[in-house]
Design a protein around this motif. Structure first.
Motif, PDB file in Angstrom:
ATOM      1  N   LEU A 241      29.354  47.165  40.006  1.00 53.01           N
ATOM      2  CA  LEU A 241      29.795  47.968  40.236  1.00 53.01           C
ATOM      3  C   LEU A 241      30.836  48.874  39.557  1.00 53.01           C
ATOM      4  O   LEU A 241      31.553  49.779  39.847  1.00 53.01           O
ATOM      5  N   GLY A 242      31.288  47.851  38.216  1.00 56.86           N
ATOM      6  CA  GLY A 242      31.951  48.755  36.689  1.00 56.86           C
ATOM      7  C   GLY A 242      33.143  48.831  37.749  1.00 56.86           C
ATOM      8  O   GLY A 242      34.034  47.829  38.288  1.00 56.86           O
ATOM      9  N   GLY A 243      33.727  49.806  37.037  1.00 55.02           N
ATOM     10  CA  GLY A 243      35.571  50.202  38.162  1.00 55.02           C
ATOM     11  C   GLY A 243      36.294  49.283  37.036  1.00 55.02           C
ATOM     12  O   GLY A 243      36.348  48.430  36.572  1.00 55.02           O
ATOM     13  N   LEU A 244      37.628  49.954  36.801  1.00 54.02           N
ATOM     14  CA  LEU A 244      38.560  49.019  36.110  1.00 54.02           C
ATOM     15  C   LEU A 244      39.437  48.189  36.987  1.00 54.02           C
ATOM     16  O   LEU A 244      40.403  47.800  36.442  1.00 54.02           O
ATOM     17  N   ILE A 245      40.056  48.864  38.530  1.00 54.19           N
ATOM     18  CA  ILE A 245      41.493  48.763  38.861  1.00 54.19           C
ATOM     19  C   ILE A 245      40.675  48.468  39.927  1.00 54.19           C
ATOM     20  O   ILE A 245      39.077  48.956  40.733  1.00 54.19           O
ATOM     21  N   THR A 253      38.032  34.271  52.712  1.00 50.64           N
ATOM     22  CA  THR A 253      37.581  33.659  53.401  1.00 50.64           C
ATOM     23  C   THR A 253      36.968  32.610  52.883  1.00 50.64           C
ATOM     24  O   THR A 253      36.414  32.657  52.275  1.00 50.64           O
ATOM     25  N   ASP A 254      36.679  31.357  53.739  1.00 53.37           N
ATOM     26  CA  ASP A 254      35.851  30.377  53.222  1.00 53.37           C
ATOM     27  C   ASP A 254      34.157  30.797  52.981  1.00 53.37           C
ATOM     28  O   ASP A 254      33.714  30.045  52.605  1.00 53.37           O
ATOM     29  N   THR A 255      34.180  32.100  53.542  1.00 54.00           N
ATOM     30  CA  THR A 255      32.780  32.558  53.412  1.00 54.00           C
ATOM     31  C   THR A 255      32.265  33.582  52.616  1.00 54.00           C
ATOM     32  O   THR A 255      31.290  33.836  51.824  1.00 54.00           O
ATOM     33  N   GLU A 256      33.705  34.022  52.632  1.00 54.35           N
ATOM     34  CA  GLU A 256      33.168  35.911  51.787  1.00 54.35           C
ATOM     35  C   GLU A 256      34.529  36.355  50.852  1.00 54.35           C
ATOM     36  O   GLU A 256      35.785  35.284  51.420  1.00 54.35           O
ATOM     37  N   PHE A 257      34.260  37.430  49.528  1.00 56.66           N
ATOM     38  CA  PHE A 257      35.064  38.325  49.358  1.00 56.66           C
ATOM     39  C   PHE A 257      35.620  39.512  49.422  1.00 56.66           C
ATOM     40  O   PHE A 257      34.330  40.129  49.654  1.00 56.66           O
ATOM     41  N   TRP A 258      36.093  40.583  49.781  1.00 57.79           N
ATOM     42  CA  TRP A 258      36.102  42.052  50.837  1.00 57.79           C
ATOM     43  C   TRP A 258      37.219  42.257  49.140  1.00 57.79           C
ATOM     44  O   TRP A 258      38.380  41.978  49.291  1.00 57.79           O
ATOM     45  N   THR A 259      36.316  43.583  48.978  1.00 55.94           N
ATOM     46  CA  THR A 259      37.152  43.883  47.857  1.00 55.94           C
ATOM     47  C   THR A 259      37.321  45.183  47.951  1.00 55.94           C
ATOM     48  O   THR A 259      36.109  46.110  48.704  1.00 55.94           O
ATOM     49  N   LEU A 260      37.844  46.487  47.360  1.00 55.30           N
ATOM     50  CA  LEU A 260      38.221  48.234  47.181  1.00 55.30           C
ATOM     51  C   LEU A 260      37.448  47.870  45.964  1.00 55.30           C
ATOM     52  O   LEU A 260      39.051  48.079  45.285  1.00 55.30           O
ATOM     53  N   ILE A 261      37.699  49.587  45.772  1.00 52.91           N
ATOM     54  CA  ILE A 261      37.058  49.413  44.554  1.00 52.91           C
ATOM     55  C   ILE A 261      37.840  50.863  43.749  1.00 52.91           C
ATOM     56  O   ILE A 261      36.636  51.696  44.526  1.00 52.91           O
ATOM     57  N   PRO A 262      38.280  51.556  43.773  1.00 48.21           N
ATOM     58  CA  PRO A 262      39.399  53.074  43.991  1.00 48.21           C
ATOM     59  C   PRO A 262      38.072  53.955  43.309  1.00 48.21           C
ATOM     60  O   PRO A 262      37.766  53.004  41.617  1.00 48.21           O
ATOM     61  N   ASP A 263      37.895  55.067  43.188  1.00 51.21           N
ATOM     62  CA  ASP A 263      36.640  55.617  42.486  1.00 51.21           C
ATOM     63  C   ASP A 263      37.553  56.914  42.313  1.00 51.21           C
ATOM     64  O   ASP A 263      37.900  58.013  42.738  1.00 51.21           O
ATOM     65  N   LEU A 264      38.650  57.247  40.524  1.00 57.43           N
ATOM     66  CA  LEU A 264      39.290  58.415  40.338  1.00 57.43           C
ATOM     67  C   LEU A 264      38.234  59.080  40.235  1.00 57.43           C
ATOM     68  O   LEU A 264      39.403  59.997  39.828  1.00 57.43           O
ATOM     69  N   ILE A 265      36.957  59.492  39.346  1.00 58.13           N
ATOM     70  CA  ILE A 265      36.368  60.342  38.782  1.00 58.13           C
ATOM     71  C   ILE A 265      35.957  61.317  40.228  1.00 58.13           C
ATOM     72  O   ILE A 265      36.096  62.089  40.624  1.00 58.13           O
ATOM     73  N   ARG A 266      35.031  60.351  40.795  1.00 53.71           N
ATOM     74  CA  ARG A 266      34.798  60.735  42.286  1.00 53.71           C
ATOM     75  C   ARG A 266      35.676  60.704  43.905  1.00 53.71           C
ATOM     76  O   ARG A 266      35.577  59.794  44.096  1.00 53.71           O
TER      77      ARG A 266
END
Ligand SMILES: CC(=O)/C=C/C=C(C)/C=C/C1=C(C)CCCC1(C)C
Ligand SMILES: CC(/C=C/C=O)=C\C=C\C=O
Ligand SMILES: [Fe+2]
Length: 564
Positions: A241-245, A253-266
């Motif tokens: 997935l890449g990304g720096l930030i 939660t006990d079963t998962e992890f959600w994250t947001l990766i901002p795309d500064l290029i597009r």
């Protein structure tokens, strides 16, 4: 990367209690919880670079406390340690308990934050720049054991070794010579390799039990040992997935992890999900920005049971400011109210954007929670998302400069904040609402650093715990329990003290949403520091566990139950 190996947990916590008279039985411990025991440091507050030896002779905890350079106008807060650097390579000790700790409170409270703002002769300027400092309080049988140490990120180790800043921090950029000599070529000053891995913001316990400290740079995800507070390893994301930030606050939660990766290029955001036990984030979907030259800053975001809410705040990342050597008034960001403010809603299952609405301008670091509003047939008609909202005023970032925090003159300078409640309709309407969920006067018009009962994550809920204000002040200085149904608040306040995020820990087996405690770490006016335990129902103090020395301010917490 070379990091200190995890130490055996023999050094750990409750060996200390056994040493101090054996592990008490339930009844005995109830009494022991009431009486005062003198704080007994187990390990020296040695200021060393390397991992400590396995056996450490007891010695008084003597962290290195740096006196801030600017001293004028402190309105009686000279002793306060909240904004002073406290360098502690390792300390662990039994804490003196005043009051009665609940016997069910059995586990470890961990708090992370930027508690070291000095490198060599250089003093950082912004709260968010400091090197990550972990504090632990382990509770058992009415007793408390504390521990404190620095996270050994590459950025911290390089700063200690070279006596100067070597990586790009929130507002600091290394002088070219420091960085070039450390990392390599000039060109890499503008690449990911120059970014900090100083994991000074949050700490989360993943579903598989690993404990990870986080910041906004992806490389700043560091696994720590919750017992020894050792820095174990980098958390490597094993995906493409890449990304720096990323958002500093994943939803865990006990079963998962959600994250947001901002795309500064597009300009946009990638929403990703990782299973507990895995290091591989999987792409779920993408949101394209609707306004502005760049995505809005996403320090955090909320979810409901079925949706991820992607905020597009008009305080946007700014490529020019990212490269600038000197901090701008808004650091790496720019305020673009003309670009519009938006809230997008993505279906967790399909990755499809099901709503994208324009909302009034807002400034928020922290979302409190979100839930689905349903009609009589059970169809979801809207998403309600709550946050700590700074009245669309970006000057809160400036208020968090250390000079401002260290120079309280008695003037009321903290800007107003509220519980901002977004309502995002799912019927295709283009506009969403943003209003105060209760009269901000209830919590002194201060509002940040929130927690909820985790059982209500993504669901309807009634209570939030946060820091509010007793004015005049220059920083949130109360703990507040918000009742979103009655639209009232209960406040805890101690003159001159700076409390950190009140972290809600449910009582095992609890049915009521507020059956549990709220734990905060307080830096007191007289220079001392203690963990404060409030009954979350009454919001009255039940106990405080005193550290033998004052602690710097810290940001976010997690709870590691003993049996997990
Ligand atoms: C402590 C806290 O709440 C926030 C910390 C934020 C950090 C360390 C941000 C770092 C960044 C860089 C070093 C460059 C890229 C932008 C940005 C994510 C702001
Ligand atoms: C400490 C803080 C805001 C306080 C203002 O009222 C924000 C922290 C953000 C990062 O975690
Ligand atoms: Fe945060």
């Amino acid at each position: 990367m070379a990091m200190s190996p995890t130490m055996s947990s023999s050094l750990c916590t409750f060996a200390a209690l056994a040493g101090a008279g054996g592990r008490p039985g339930r009844q005995a411990s109830q009494k022991a919880g009431k009486k005062r025991a003198v704080a007994q440091p187990l390990a020296a507050g040695a200021v060393t670079e390397a991992a400590p030896p396995a056996v450490i002779a007891p010695a008084p905890a003597r962290p290195v406390v740096s006196t801030p350079r600017r001293r004028e106008g402190n309105a009686g807060t000279d002793q306060l340690v909240a904004w002073k650097s406290v360098r502690q390579e390792r300390w662990e000790g039994v804490l003196e308990v005043e009051g009665e700790l609940p016997l069910w409170l059995d586990g470890t409270y961990l708090r992370n934050g930027p508690g070291l703002w000095d490198v060599g002769d250089y003093g950082f300027r912004h709260l968010f720049d400091g090197y990550a400092t972990l504090v632990r309080v382990s509770f058992r049988d009415g007793h408390a054991v504390g521990a404190h140490r620095q996270i050994e990120s590459e950025a911290y180790k390089a700063a200690q070794e070279h006596g100067k800043v070597c990586y790009r921090e929130f507002s600091e950029v290394p002088k070219p010579d420091s960085f070039v000599s450390f990392v390599g070529q000039m060109a890499s000053l503008f690449s990911g390799s120059s970014l900090t891995d100083n994991a000074n913001t949050g700490v989360v316990r993943l579903g598989d039990g690993r404990v990870v400290c986080l910041t906004e740079t992806i490389k700043g995800s560091i696994v720590v040992d919750p017992d020894t507070l050792d820095t174990v390893s980098k958390f490597e994301y094993e995906d493409k997935l890449g990304g720096l930030i990323h958002s500093a606050h994943p939803i865990v939660t006990d079963t998962e992890f959600w994250t947001l990766i901002p795309d500064l290029i597009r300009p946009g955001y990638v929403v990703a999900r990782m299973d507990a036990g895995s290091n591989e984030r999987k792409f779920v979907g993408r949101v394209d920005c609707r306004g502005g030259p760049a995505p809005g800053w996403v320090h955090s975001f909320p979810v409901t049971d079925n949706y991820v809410v992607v905020p597009e705040m008009p305080l946007r990342y700014c490529a020019g400011n990212l490269l600038r050597a000197e901090p701008t008034p808004l650091y790496k960001f720019q305020w673009h109210p003309e670009s519009g403010s938006y809230m997008h809603v993505m279906c967790k299952a399909s990755g499809k954007v099901v709503a994208s609405v324009e909302v009034p301008p807002f400034v928020t670091f922290h979302y409190i929670n979100a839930y689905e509003e349903k009609d009589e047939e059970g169809r979801v008609t809207a998403i309600v998302a709550d946050c700590c909202e700074h009245n669309a005023d970006t000057s809160i970032l400036d208020k968090l400069r250390l000079n401002n925090l260290r120079s309280f003159t008695g003037e009321d300078v903290l800007t107003d904040a509220r519980v901002g409640r977004f309502r995002i309709p799912l019927d295709g309407s283009p506009i969403g609402e943003l209003e105060a969920a209760l009269d901000p006067e209830e919590h002194g018009r201060g509002m940040d650093m929130c927690s909820i009962n985790p059982a209500h994550l993504g669901k309807e809920y009634r209570y939030a715990y946060a820091c509010g204000a007793e004015r005049p002040c220059n920083f949130p200085n109360t703990l507040t329990k918000i009742d979103l149904v009655e639209k009232t608040a209960k406040n805890w306040y101690e003159e001159g003290a700076v409390p950190s995020e009140p972290y809600f820990v449910p009582r095992p087996g609890a049915v009521d949403e507020d059956d549990g405690v709220a734990i905060s770490m307080v830096s007191a006016k007289d220079g001392s520091g203690y963990a404060l335990v409030l009954d979350a129902k009454t919001f009255e103090e039940v106990a405080r566990a005193k550290f033998p020395y004052g602690l710097p301010y810290g940001l976010h917490c997690c709870w590691v139950p003993r049996d997990k």
